[in-house]
Design an enzyme around this catalytic site. Structure first.
Site, PDB file in Angstrom:
ATOM      1  N   ASP A 118       0.854  -1.171   0.000  1.00 56.40           N
ATOM      2  CA  ASP A 118       0.000   0.000   0.000  1.00 56.40           C
ATOM      3  C   ASP A 118       0.902   1.236   0.000  1.00 56.40           C
ATOM      4  O   ASP A 118       2.052   1.159   0.437  1.00 56.40           O
ATOM      5  CB  ASP A 118      -0.885  -0.047   1.253  1.00 56.40           C
ATOM      6  N   ASP A 165       0.032   5.094   0.909  1.00 57.28           N
ATOM      7  CA  ASP A 165      -0.087   6.038   2.027  1.00 57.28           C
ATOM      8  C   ASP A 165      -0.172   5.301   3.366  1.00 57.28           C
ATOM      9  O   ASP A 165      -1.065   4.495   3.585  1.00 57.28           O
ATOM     10  CB  ASP A 165      -1.308   6.931   1.815  1.00 57.28           C
TER      11      ASP A 165
HETATM   12 MG    MG Z   1      -2.813   3.239   3.482  1.00 51.63          MG
END
Ligand code: MG
Ligand code: ZN
Length: 181
Positions: free
Chosen positions: A9, A11
Site C-alpha cells: 500500500d 499512504d
Molecule cells: Mg494506506
C-alpha cells in the site's frame, strides 16, 4: 517458475500518511511526501531476495475532485526514483464506479499477477488499513498489517502478521517465506 511479489500500500506504508483529526490522508503535494527512513533498506533487502515490489494504492481523491491525476503521478514518479519499486498500480475510482480494483477488492493484485505471472499464495500484501488486508486475503496472499496510531480496530479480522515497521515486516517475510520454500 512463477515470481513472488510484495504488494505495498502507498499512504501509511511507503510514505507517512498525513494525519488530520486522527485520520490518515494521502499527501496532496510533493512537499507533503515523506518516506520512512527505513523504507529504502527494507525494500532493497526484499528486492535482493528476489521479490517483485509493487505498490497498490486507492487514490479516490481524483474522482472526488480534491486533487489531480498529475499530482498523484508526480508523487508516484518520485517514489519510483527513490525506492526500488518495480511498479505502482493505482485505482483512481471511487465507490460509485463499482470497479474491481478498489481495495478491499483484489483487482490491483490479481491484474498484476496476470501481467507478471505472480504466485499469489507465496506473495505478501502489506497495508495500514483493513481494506488492504482484505484485498490481500481475497487475492490469496499472506498479509501484514503495519501498525499505525490512527488504525481502526476490527476484532473480526486478522492479518498473517502485525508489524511495527517496514523493517519488522521485512524480517518476518525473509524468515517466514524464504525458509518455507
Ligand atoms: Mg494506506
Ligand atoms: Zn478501481
Amino acid at each position: 517458475m512463477k515470481q513472488r511479489a510484495i504488494f505495498l500500500d502507498r499512504d501509511g506504508v511507503l510514505n507517512h500518511a498525513i494525519i488530520k483529526n486522527g485520520k490518515p490522508f494521502a499527501p496532496l503535494t510533493l512537499d507533503e511526501l515523506s518516506i520512512p527512513d527505513d523504507a529504502f533498506a527494507a525494500l532493497s533487502r526484499l528486492k535482493v531476495a528476489g521479490f517483485l515490489l509493487i505498490g497498490a494504492t486507492n487514490q479516490p481523491d481524483v474522482a472526488r475532485g480534491t486533487t489531480t491525476r498529475e499530482t498523484i503521478e508526480a508523487i508516484n514518479a518520485r517514489m519510483m526514483e527513490v525506492l526500488p519499486l518495480d511498479e505502482i498500480r493505482v485505482c483512481f475510482h471511487d465507490d460509485s464506479h463499482q470497479c474491481l480494483c478498489r481495495k478491499p477488492l483484489p483487482g490491483l493484485l490479481t491484474q498484476a499477477a496476470a501481467d507478471f505471472k505472480i504466485d499469489l499464495n507465496n506473495s505478501v500484501m502489506i497495508g495500514d488499513r483493513w481494506k488492504d488486508i482484505d484485498a490481500g486475503q481475497r487475492a490469496g496472499c499472506q498479509t501484514i498489517l503495519l501498525r499505525q496510531d490512527y488504525q481502526e480496530e476490527d476484532t473480526t479480522k486478522t492479518a498473517s502478521y502485525t508489524a511495527s515497521s517496514l523493517t519488522d515486516a521485512t524480517n518476518w517475510i525473509l524468515t517466514t517465506l524464504i525458509e518455507k520454500r
